[in-house]
Design a protein around this motif. Structure first.
Motif, PDB file in Angstrom:
ATOM      1  N   GLU A  96     123.554  61.784  78.980  1.00  0.00           N
ATOM      2  CA  GLU A  96     122.704  61.040  79.919  1.00  0.00           C
ATOM      3  C   GLU A  96     123.634  60.188  80.774  1.00  0.00           C
ATOM      4  O   GLU A  96     124.235  59.233  80.291  1.00  0.00           O
ATOM      5  CB  GLU A  96     121.690  60.160  79.163  1.00  0.00           C
ATOM      6  CG  GLU A  96     120.753  59.400  80.094  1.00  0.00           C
ATOM      7  CD  GLU A  96     119.628  58.661  79.352  1.00  0.00           C
ATOM      8  OE1 GLU A  96     119.718  58.520  78.113  1.00  0.00           O
ATOM      9  OE2 GLU A  96     118.671  58.212  80.018  1.00  0.00           O
ATOM     10  N   ASP A 147     113.658  60.596  73.689  1.00  0.00           N
ATOM     11  CA  ASP A 147     114.577  59.478  73.947  1.00  0.00           C
ATOM     12  C   ASP A 147     114.734  58.650  72.679  1.00  0.00           C
ATOM     13  O   ASP A 147     114.871  57.423  72.732  1.00  0.00           O
ATOM     14  CB  ASP A 147     114.071  58.618  75.115  1.00  0.00           C
ATOM     15  CG  ASP A 147     115.186  57.919  75.875  1.00  0.00           C
ATOM     16  OD1 ASP A 147     116.352  57.988  75.439  1.00  0.00           O
ATOM     17  OD2 ASP A 147     114.878  57.302  76.907  1.00  0.00           O
ATOM     18  N   HIS A 174     116.235  56.713  69.750  1.00  0.00           N
ATOM     19  CA  HIS A 174     117.478  55.976  69.510  1.00  0.00           C
ATOM     20  C   HIS A 174     117.600  55.643  68.024  1.00  0.00           C
ATOM     21  O   HIS A 174     118.267  54.680  67.662  1.00  0.00           O
ATOM     22  CB  HIS A 174     117.502  54.681  70.310  1.00  0.00           C
ATOM     23  CG  HIS A 174     117.833  54.838  71.768  1.00  0.00           C
ATOM     24  ND1 HIS A 174     116.972  55.423  72.668  1.00  0.00           N
ATOM     25  CD2 HIS A 174     118.937  54.491  72.488  1.00  0.00           C
ATOM     26  CE1 HIS A 174     117.534  55.402  73.882  1.00  0.00           C
ATOM     27  NE2 HIS A 174     118.723  54.856  73.794  1.00  0.00           N
ATOM     28  N   HIS A 211     115.918  65.075  74.573  1.00  0.00           N
ATOM     29  CA  HIS A 211     116.453  63.747  74.924  1.00  0.00           C
ATOM     30  C   HIS A 211     116.617  62.924  73.652  1.00  0.00           C
ATOM     31  O   HIS A 211     115.660  62.341  73.144  1.00  0.00           O
ATOM     32  CB  HIS A 211     115.518  63.058  75.929  1.00  0.00           C
ATOM     33  CG  HIS A 211     116.127  61.837  76.565  1.00  0.00           C
ATOM     34  ND1 HIS A 211     115.755  61.387  77.811  1.00  0.00           N
ATOM     35  CD2 HIS A 211     117.081  60.964  76.141  1.00  0.00           C
ATOM     36  CE1 HIS A 211     116.447  60.300  78.114  1.00  0.00           C
ATOM     37  NE2 HIS A 211     117.248  60.018  77.113  1.00  0.00           N
ATOM     38  N   HIS A 246     119.528  60.409  71.169  1.00  0.00           N
ATOM     39  CA  HIS A 246     120.766  59.615  71.098  1.00  0.00           C
ATOM     40  C   HIS A 246     121.255  59.502  69.652  1.00  0.00           C
ATOM     41  O   HIS A 246     120.451  59.484  68.727  1.00  0.00           O
ATOM     42  CB  HIS A 246     120.518  58.209  71.650  1.00  0.00           C
ATOM     43  CG  HIS A 246     120.189  58.190  73.114  1.00  0.00           C
ATOM     44  ND1 HIS A 246     121.143  58.040  74.088  1.00  0.00           N
ATOM     45  CD2 HIS A 246     119.008  58.334  73.775  1.00  0.00           C
ATOM     46  CE1 HIS A 246     120.565  58.075  75.289  1.00  0.00           C
ATOM     47  NE2 HIS A 246     119.268  58.252  75.124  1.00  0.00           N
ATOM     48  N   HIS A 252     124.525  58.327  76.041  1.00  0.00           N
ATOM     49  CA  HIS A 252     124.872  57.696  77.323  1.00  0.00           C
ATOM     50  C   HIS A 252     126.356  57.888  77.650  1.00  0.00           C
ATOM     51  O   HIS A 252     127.232  57.442  76.893  1.00  0.00           O
ATOM     52  CB  HIS A 252     124.599  56.187  77.275  1.00  0.00           C
ATOM     53  CG  HIS A 252     123.164  55.817  77.089  1.00  0.00           C
ATOM     54  ND1 HIS A 252     122.230  55.930  78.089  1.00  0.00           N
ATOM     55  CD2 HIS A 252     122.496  55.322  76.020  1.00  0.00           C
ATOM     56  CE1 HIS A 252     121.058  55.511  77.650  1.00  0.00           C
ATOM     57  NE2 HIS A 252     121.188  55.137  76.391  1.00  0.00           N
TER      58      HIS A 252
HETATM   59 ZN    ZN Z   1     118.138  58.035  76.752  1.00  0.00          ZN
END
Ligand code: ZN
Ligand code: AMP
Ligand code: FE
Ligand code: FE
Length: 281
Positions: free
Chosen positions: A64, A242, A244, A7, A9, A39
């Motif tokens: 995602e 996740d 970022h 996961h 980005h 996303h």
């Molecule tokens: Zn995410």
């Protein structure tokens, strides 16, 4: 042991790293496999695949996707999808237009509040087709209209704050079908942040393939809870940081090390899915 982070980005959505930077960080953390899950877009996947190859990391394509079921928002991670699948590309393209219009609407609301932000300033910072609230927050900070990203969210952008605009979401059931017909598997992202366990049986019934049991914001108890649910409903187990990039203070990559056996299981399920799509003649 081999580990993965499924996961992540990049700046193709609201992350700050380029695919090359992200792969380099993965390499530094010794990851054997990485999935890109921006996303509502798969645009970064090609560059990420090339960067991973350079760094000797296995790449898993992904996205995602924003979805909803009975008014509840959830994020579905799409893995191992065919990056050239026309239906998938058309649907994410629609999402991206919705996101761009939503930026204009958020800016209009800010302007009504006498916050003189310009949509073009947000688009310049986002520099991608799938802009979101973090880009509005960055633009507010850069224009000196907010002191920090947190302040921007707290004052304006959080749910039900004055510049918040709801986002169009596809039904979760349609999203699962979309992912399957693109040869991929669908996994519910960060169920511990959603705290809507009541939807999991329905999603499983509709063909959901997995649960993101490990996430940087899941406690050990939360992870264990979802490991149990995954077992109960026959779902795959995934996990990711996740990350970022520098968005939220410190980069989260490296905080989740998913044992590689779960990547094997994920790939096997995706192979099964593709075999269903193209039965031998
Ligand atoms: Zn995410
Ligand atoms: P959007 O897709 O435009 O609704 O924006 C959602 C993204 O904003 C999430 O993926 C997070 O990266 C970020 N986000 C959401 N809430 C916050 C918050 N309170 N502070 C900072 N970032 C946030
Ligand atoms: Fe995000
Ligand atoms: Fe999410």
């Amino acid at each position: 042991m081999m580990f993965a982070d499924l996961h992540l980005h990049t700046n193709f959505s609201d992350g700050t790293y380029t695919p090359e930077e992200l792969a380099a960080h993965g390499h530094r953390h010794g990851l054997a496999a990485m999935a890109l899950t921006d996303h509502d877009t798969v645009e970064g996947c090609e560059r990420m695949a090339a960067a991973c190859e350079t760094d000797g990391i296995e790449f898993i394509s992904g996205a995602e996707l924003t979805a909803e079921i009975r008014g509840i928002e959830l994020h579905l991670l799409a893995y191992c999808v065919d990056l050239h699948n026309q239906k998938l590309l058309m649907e994410v393209g629609r999402f991206q237009l919705v996101r761009q219009n939503r930026i204009r609407e958020m800016v209009a609301r800010l302007n009504e509040l006498n916050v003189p932000l310009q949509a073009d300033a947000v688009f310049a910072i986002a520099n991608c087709r799938s802009p979101g609230r973090p880009h509005v927050a960055r633009a507010l900070v850069q224009a000196g209209l907010c002191g920090s990203l947190d302040e921007a969210f707290e004052r304006f952008l959080k749910v039900n704050r004055p510049a918040w605009v709801p986002k169009f979401k596809m039904s979760a059931l349609d999203t699962i079908t979309l992912v399957h017909q693109a040869g991929g598997v669908a996994v519910m992202a960060h169920p511990g942040l959603n705290r809507t366990d009541e939807i999991i049986p329905e999603l499983a019934q509709a063909g959901l393939d997995g649960l993101e049991c490990f996430h940087s914001r899941h406690s050990t108890a939360t992870s264990n809870h979802y490991l149990q649910m995954a077992d109960e409903f026959g779902l795959l187990v995934t996990g990711g940081s996740d990350c970022h990039g520098m968005n939220k203070g410190r980069p989260l990559i490296g905080s989740i090390k998913l044992p590689y056996q779960h990547v094997e299981a994920l790939k096997a399920k995706a192979a099964q899915q593709r075999a269903k799509l193209a039965p031998p003649v």
